[in-house]
Design an enzyme around this catalytic site. Structure first.
Site, PDB file in Angstrom:
ATOM      1  N   ALA A  66       0.849  -1.189   0.000  1.00 36.29           N
ATOM      2  CA  ALA A  66       0.000   0.000   0.000  1.00 36.29           C
ATOM      3  C   ALA A  66       0.886   1.241   0.000  1.00 36.29           C
ATOM      4  O   ALA A  66       2.065   1.185   0.365  1.00 36.29           O
ATOM      5  CB  ALA A  66      -0.910  -0.005   1.224  1.00 36.29           C
ATOM      6  N   GLY A 112      -0.525  -5.070   0.975  1.00 38.66           N
ATOM      7  CA  GLY A 112      -1.761  -4.976   0.210  1.00 38.66           C
ATOM      8  C   GLY A 112      -1.698  -5.663  -1.132  1.00 38.66           C
ATOM      9  O   GLY A 112      -2.724  -6.076  -1.671  1.00 38.66           O
ATOM     10  N   GLU A 115      -2.434  -9.232  -0.375  1.00 37.64           N
ATOM     11  CA  GLU A 115      -3.856  -9.285  -0.027  1.00 37.64           C
ATOM     12  C   GLU A 115      -4.729  -9.199  -1.276  1.00 37.64           C
ATOM     13  O   GLU A 115      -5.763  -9.877  -1.368  1.00 37.64           O
ATOM     14  CB  GLU A 115      -4.184  -8.158   0.953  1.00 37.64           C
ATOM     15  CG  GLU A 115      -3.583  -8.397   2.330  1.00 37.64           C
ATOM     16  CD  GLU A 115      -3.787  -7.236   3.291  1.00 37.64           C
ATOM     17  OE1 GLU A 115      -4.395  -7.446   4.349  1.00 37.64           O
ATOM     18  OE2 GLU A 115      -3.328  -6.121   2.969  1.00 37.64           O
ATOM     19  N   GLU A 135       3.507  -6.014   7.457  1.00 34.03           N
ATOM     20  CA  GLU A 135       2.898  -4.889   8.163  1.00 34.03           C
ATOM     21  C   GLU A 135       3.370  -4.727   9.608  1.00 34.03           C
ATOM     22  O   GLU A 135       3.484  -3.601  10.107  1.00 34.03           O
ATOM     23  CB  GLU A 135       1.361  -5.022   8.136  1.00 34.03           C
ATOM     24  CG  GLU A 135       0.729  -4.670   6.807  1.00 34.03           C
ATOM     25  CD  GLU A 135       0.651  -5.838   5.834  1.00 34.03           C
ATOM     26  OE1 GLU A 135      -0.076  -5.735   4.842  1.00 34.03           O
ATOM     27  OE2 GLU A 135       1.341  -6.861   6.082  1.00 34.03           O
TER      28      GLU A 135
END
Length: 260
Positions: A66, A112, A115, A135
């Site tokens: 991200a 992300g 994900e 993360e």
């Protein structure tokens, strides 16, 4: 429709969506997530599209994570909203899409990015790919479904270790753990995904959509997957695809599914 951060192209019933932020290693920001939602929605609504492939531009990254600069100063409520909106708009949206989605992981798929790949219905990776959920090294946890989907795919213990260590695994480890279905060279990644998509496209899109709903039901709280399977199985009997498929079988010819 034109986009700032992605490319979307349809060819022979296959839509390929490419995240196109190479200078940022295709990192996901709010605008990219919104554009991806729109591109997936448009492809899903197009009856000519039988399969969607999502990949990253360049040779280094699928999605490297991200865009941290967007949320580094968020408070608790803003963090919750970021995760909730992202899951609704893109990650859960892809998982529950009626059109099959293949992730073509062409390099780094971190945070992300992994994900996003895990939200797809299945994954193929190039042999240079690296995957992980780093993360906790930033003082946060995966917020786009990573703590839920990774254990589903590789098991609780392996997922715990990967998340807690903030480590990365290579493509062959991901294959052995069941995180990806196939590993191939970077040059052959998209051709492989297109070949698989071609096989999927020959089958009933009505039945495939029903299968997606039935399989996903097994992973939803309070829903009996077997009951969903029974319901979806029965619904297929009312489709034109079922009539064509069974007739073609009895007539010993290839089915020409209308997708209805």
């Amino acid at each position: 429709m034109s986009y700032n951060n992605i490319l979307s192209e349809e060819n022979n019933g296959i839509t390929t969506i490419t995240i196109n932020r190479p200078k940022k290693l295709n990192a996901l920001n709010k605008e990219t997530i919104s554009e991806l939602h729109e591109a997936f929605r448009e492809a899903d609504l197009d009856k000519n599209v039988k399969v969607i492939i999502v990949t990253g531009s360049g040779e280094k990254a699928f999605v490297a994570g991200a865009d941290i600069s967007e949320f580094a100063n968020y408070n608790i409520e803003e963090g919750k909203m970021l995760a909730a909106k992202g899951q609704e708009l893109l990650f859960n949206f892809i998982e529950n899409l009626s059109t099959p989605v293949i992730a073509a992981i062409n390099g780094f798929a971190l945070g992300g990015g992994l994900e996003l790949a895990m939200a797809c219905h299945f994954r193929a990776a190039s042999d240079n790919a690296k995957m992980g959920l780093p993360e906790v090294s930033l003082g946060v946890i995966p917020g786009y479904g990573g703590t839920q989907r990774l254990p589903q795919l590789i098991g609780k213990g392996k997922a715990m270790e990967l998340i807690m260590t903030a480590g990365m695994i290579d493509a062959n480890k991901a294959l052995n753990d069941g995180l990806v279905n196939h590993v191939t060279t970077l040059e052959e990644l998209l051709p492989l995904c297109e070949k698989i998509a071609g096989k999927i496209s020959r089958n009933s899109s009505v039945a495939i959509s029903a299968a997606i709903r039935a399989i996903n039901a097994n992973f939803k709280d309070g829903i009996n997957g077997f009951d969903t399977e029974i319901q979806e199985f029965g619904n297929c009997f009312g489709s034109e695809d079922f009539a064509e498929g069974t007739t073609a079988f009895l007539e010993k010819r290839k089915a020409n599914f209308p997708g209805e």
